[in-house]
Design a protein around this motif. Structure first.
Motif, PDB file in Angstrom:
ATOM      1  N   LEU A  22       7.287 -17.575  20.032  1.00  0.00           N
ATOM      2  CA  LEU A  22       6.355 -17.950  18.750  1.00  0.00           C
ATOM      3  C   LEU A  22       6.160 -19.467  18.635  1.00  0.00           C
ATOM      4  N   ASP A  24       4.060 -21.305  17.318  1.00  0.00           N
ATOM      5  CA  ASP A  24       3.481 -21.754  15.912  1.00  0.00           C
ATOM      6  C   ASP A  24       3.830 -20.987  14.863  1.00  0.00           C
ATOM      7  N   GLU A  25       4.558 -21.530  13.953  1.00  0.00           N
ATOM      8  CA  GLU A  25       4.892 -20.530  12.754  1.00  0.00           C
ATOM      9  C   GLU A  25       3.504 -20.084  11.938  1.00  0.00           C
ATOM     10  N   ILE A  29      -1.978 -20.279  16.093  1.00  0.00           N
ATOM     11  CA  ILE A  29      -1.830 -19.874  17.384  1.00  0.00           C
ATOM     12  C   ILE A  29      -1.211 -18.228  16.981  1.00  0.00           C
ATOM     13  N   LEU A  31      -0.729 -15.274  18.630  1.00  0.00           N
ATOM     14  CA  LEU A  31       0.339 -14.389  19.314  1.00  0.00           C
ATOM     15  C   LEU A  31       1.469 -15.155  20.077  1.00  0.00           C
ATOM     16  N   ARG A  32       2.446 -14.480  20.099  1.00  0.00           N
ATOM     17  CA  ARG A  32       3.582 -15.133  20.817  1.00  0.00           C
ATOM     18  C   ARG A  32       3.149 -15.562  22.330  1.00  0.00           C
ATOM     19  N   ARG A  33       3.855 -16.339  23.280  1.00  0.00           N
ATOM     20  CA  ARG A  33       3.717 -16.617  24.637  1.00  0.00           C
ATOM     21  C   ARG A  33       4.912 -16.120  25.374  1.00  0.00           C
ATOM     22  N   LEU A  71      11.849 -14.261  21.005  1.00  0.00           N
ATOM     23  CA  LEU A  71      12.235 -12.741  21.330  1.00  0.00           C
ATOM     24  C   LEU A  71      12.754 -12.666  22.813  1.00  0.00           C
TER      25      LEU A  71
END
Lengths: 243, 306
Positions: A22, A24-25, A29, A31-33, A71
Motif C-alpha cells: 500500500l 499511499d494510505e 492511489i 490499489l496496492r502495488r 501484505l
C-alpha cells in the motif's frame, strides 16, 4: 529498496513470491502495488522497481525509517526440484528481473551451475556487470552495454551449447511470449513468473487472472480456463500460459 | 458501548457493517487474516447455477479514488458452493447472506432452492439484478420494475428467509425498481451496485478492460451511493442497506443519516480485508463520543433545512 519485515521473512518460501504494497494510505492511489521480492536476508526484503507510474512515484518518496503497509509473502515459487539433471538458464527482462536476481543469488550461494541473461533498454537500466566468462550476459536494445539486442539473441546461442537446458523467465508479457514460442518449437521445458494488475493479492477480487492453454481446475481459481495469479501463480510452467 | 444491533426483515445483526458481495470472496480466503465473526454479516460472492469462468483479463484497472472491474461473475457454481462453503459457514458466528445471480428467473430460483435445502446457517439471500459486467447477469431484471417484482415474488414464495434485492444505479429511476422489489415481497434493498465506467490506455488506444466497460467502485462513487440511498429510503418503507465507497466510520454514519439501516464495505476490502472489523470499533467509538446509545438513532436523521 530494502525493508525490515520479520513476519513476512518468517513465512517466506523462496524466489517467485511477491509482496503487495500500500504505497499511499490515502485513496489518492487506491490499489496496492504487487512487487516481486528481489532478495531476502535476515528479516530484510529487497524490492527493485523503476519509477514509472503514480504508485512508484509515491514509493520513491519514502524515506529510511518510514513505515509501509505490506501484505505478503504471496504466491508460489520457482520449482527448483525440476532443475535436477537440467542446466537452468535464468532470464529477466525490464522490471521483471527481481525474482530472477533472487533465484540467481540463491543458486550462486549453493554453487548451482546456471546461466543468467538480463535484458534492458539501455545501459542505465542495468546494475550488474556483463561477464560472459561467469555466465552473466547483459543485453541492451541500444547496444550501450553487453550484447546489442534482446535476451533472445543470447538465449538462442547458449541454449544449443548446454545439456538439458531449462528456462526460468520473468519479464514483460511480450518477452515471455517470444520465449514461450521459441521453447515450444525446440521442446525445451521452462517456468515463468507472471505479473498482473491486482487489487487484493488474496484471491478475493478475482482480478489477476491468466488464461491457461489446457483446462485445469486450480485450487483458488473458479473454473478451468483462467488461473488466479496471486494464489495459483505467479510461477507457471511455460507451456501452460496462453498469452 | 453503544447498541449497534440492527434488525432487517426480522433478522437481528450484531452490527450494521457487512461486507459486499464480490469483495470478500466466500469469506474463507481471508479468515486467517481477519476475525470474520465480528462482521455484521458476510454477503457471499454471487452464485450462479453453473460455475462461471468469468471474463478474460485485464479485469481490473485503478481509477481516481476507485477502480473499474469486469470480473464477470466468476464463481464456483451452486453445487460446489454447497459442498465446500456451507460446512465452513456452519462454523461461523457471523450471519451469512448468499448473493444469487442468474440469467433467467429459473436460474435464480434453482440456486435459491438448492441453498434453501441445506443452508440452515444461511440467514438470507441478496438477489443480484444489477451486475453490469455480463450480458445476461440479471441486469435485464434490474432495469425493469415489473420484472424485478415478478422475480422477487417468485423467490419470496420459496423462502421465508431474508430477501434483499441489490439494485443498480445505472437506471433512470432507482425508486421505481425498488418499488417493484418491495411489491414482490423483498425485505430490504441494497444499493448501489457499481456504476458503469470505462478507461482508455491512450498509448495503445485500447480500453483498459478486456470487456471495454466495467463497474466503477470505491470512494469515487460514494456521493452516488449516498444520493441513491436517500432517494430509496424516502420512497420505500423497507430497510435500505447502503453500499458505495465506504472506507471509514464517518462514511458509515453518512450512509445512516441518508437513510440506510446497515451498510456494506466493498472495494476497501481489497486494500485491507480487516477494514470492516476496524470500522465497527470506530462506529462504536463515534456513537459513544457523540452521545448515541443506540446507533439506529442515526438512520434517516438527516436534517432537512430547506
Amino acid at each position: 529498496m530494502e525493508m525490515l519485515a520479520p513476519n513476512i521473512y518468517e513465512e517466506l518460501q523462496g524466489p517467485g513470491q511477491f509482496i503487495n504494497i500500500l504505497v499511499d494510505e490515502s485513496w489518492n492511489i487506491p490499489l496496492r502495488r504487487p512487487m516481486s521480492i528481489a532478495g531476502a536476508n535476515r528479516d530484510q526484503l529487497t524490492i527493485i522497481y523503476k519509477v514509472l507510474g503514480r504508485g512508484t512515484k509515491r514509493l520513491v518518496t519514502k524515506l529510511r525509517g518510514d513505515f509501509l503497509n505490506i501484505l505478503g509473502p504471496i504466491g508460489n515459487i520457482f520449482n527448483q526440484d525440476k532443475f535436477n539433471n537440467h542446466h537452468p538458464i535464468l532470464i529477466g527482462g525490464g522490471i521483471g528481473i527481481a525474482p530472477i536476481l533472487w533465484l540467481h543469488n540463491v543458486m550462486k550461494g549453493g554453487s548451482f551451475q546456471h546461466e543468467l541473461i538480463i535484458g534492458a533498454k539501455s545501459k542505465s537500466d542495468h546494475f550488474l556487470k556483463h561477464q560472459p566468462s561467469r555466465k552473466i550476459y547483459l543485453t541492451t536494445d541500444d547496444g550501450t552495454l553487453g550484447i546489442k539486442g534482446t535476451v533472445m539473441r543470447v538465449l538462442q546461442q547458449v541454449v544449443n551449447q548446454l545439456y538439458e537446458p531449462m528456462i526460468v523467465a520473468c519479464g514483460p508479457a511480450e518477452m515471455l511470449k517470444v520465449i514461450q514460442t521459441f521453447l515450444i518449437d525446440i521442446n525445451i521445458p521452462g517456468q515463468m513468473a507472471l505479473e498482473s494488475y491486482m487489487a487484493c493479492g488474496l484471491g478475493i477480487c478475482q482480478g489477476c487472472v491468466v488464461e491457461l492453454t489446457h483446462s485445469h481446475q486450480e485450487k483458488h481459481s473458479f473454473g478451468e480456463k483462467f488461473s488466479l495469479i496471486c494464489r495459483d501463480g505467479p510461477v507457471y510452467d511455460i507451456s501452460r500460459v496462453r498469452f | 458501548m453503544a447498541n449497534l444491533k440492527v434488525s432487517i426483515g426480522g433478522v437481528e445483526f450484531n452490527n450494521p457493517v457487512f461486507v459486499a458481495s464480490g469483495t470478500f470472496g466466500y469469506g474463507n480466503d481471508v479468515s486467517e487474516l481477519v476475525d470474520v465473526n465480528q462482521l455484521g454479516a458476510i454477503i457471499t460472492k454471487s452464485i450462479t447455477f453453473h460455475p462461471r469462468e468469468g471474463n478474460p483479463p485485464p479485469r481490473i484497472i485503478e481509477t481516481p479514488s476507485g477502480m473499474l472491474n469486469s470480473i464477470g461473475l466468476a464463481n464456483i457454481g451452486v453445487d460446489q458452493f454447497i459442498k465446500e462453503m456451507i460446512p465452513y459457514y456452519a462454523s461461523l458466528e457471523t450471519k451469512v447472506i448468499v448473493n444469487i445471480a442468474g440469467s433467467s428467473m429459473e436460474e435464480y430460483l434453482n440456486v435459491l432452492e438448492k441453498v434453501e435445502k441445506v443452508g440452515e446457517n444461511i440467514y438470507g439471500y441478496e438477489i443480484n439484478v444489477s451486475c453490469p459486467n455480463v450480458e445476461k447477469g440479471g441486469m435485464e431484471f434490474g432495469v425493469n420494475s415489473l420484472m424485478t417484482r415478478n422475480l422477487t415474488e417468485l423467490l419470496r414464495k420459496r423462502t421465508e428467509k431474508l430477501l434483499i434485492v441489490k439494485l443498480s444505479p445505472n437506471v433512470t429511476d432507482i425508486t421505481d425498481i425498488a418499488k417493484g422489489a418491495k411489491e414482490g415481497g423483498a425485505d430490504a434493498i441494497s444499493a448501489i451496485n457499481t456504476v458503469i465506467g470505462m478507461s482508455i490506455d491512450i498509448s495503445s488506444r485500447k480500453s483498459n478492460l478486456a470487456t471495454k466497460f466495467g463497474g466503477l467502485s470505491g470512494p469515487a462513487i460514494k456521493p452516488i451511493g449516498i444520493a441513491n440511498v436517500h432517494k430509496l429510503s424516502s420512497a420505500i418503507q423497507i430497510p435500505v442497506i447502503g453500499i458505495g465507497g465506504i472506507t471509514s466510520a464517518e462514511d458509515v454514519v453518512e450512509y445512516l443519516l441518508a437513510g440506510a439501516t446497515a451498510v456494506q464495505i466493498g472495494t476497501a476490502n481489497f486494500r485491507d480485508p480487516g477494514i470492516g472489523v476496524k470500522i465497527i470499533a470506530e462506529v462504536d467509538a463515534y456513537c459513544d463520543s457523540n452521545g448515541y446509545y443506540d446507533m439506529s438513532e442515526l438512520t434517516g436523521a438527516l436534517v432537512n433545512d430547506s
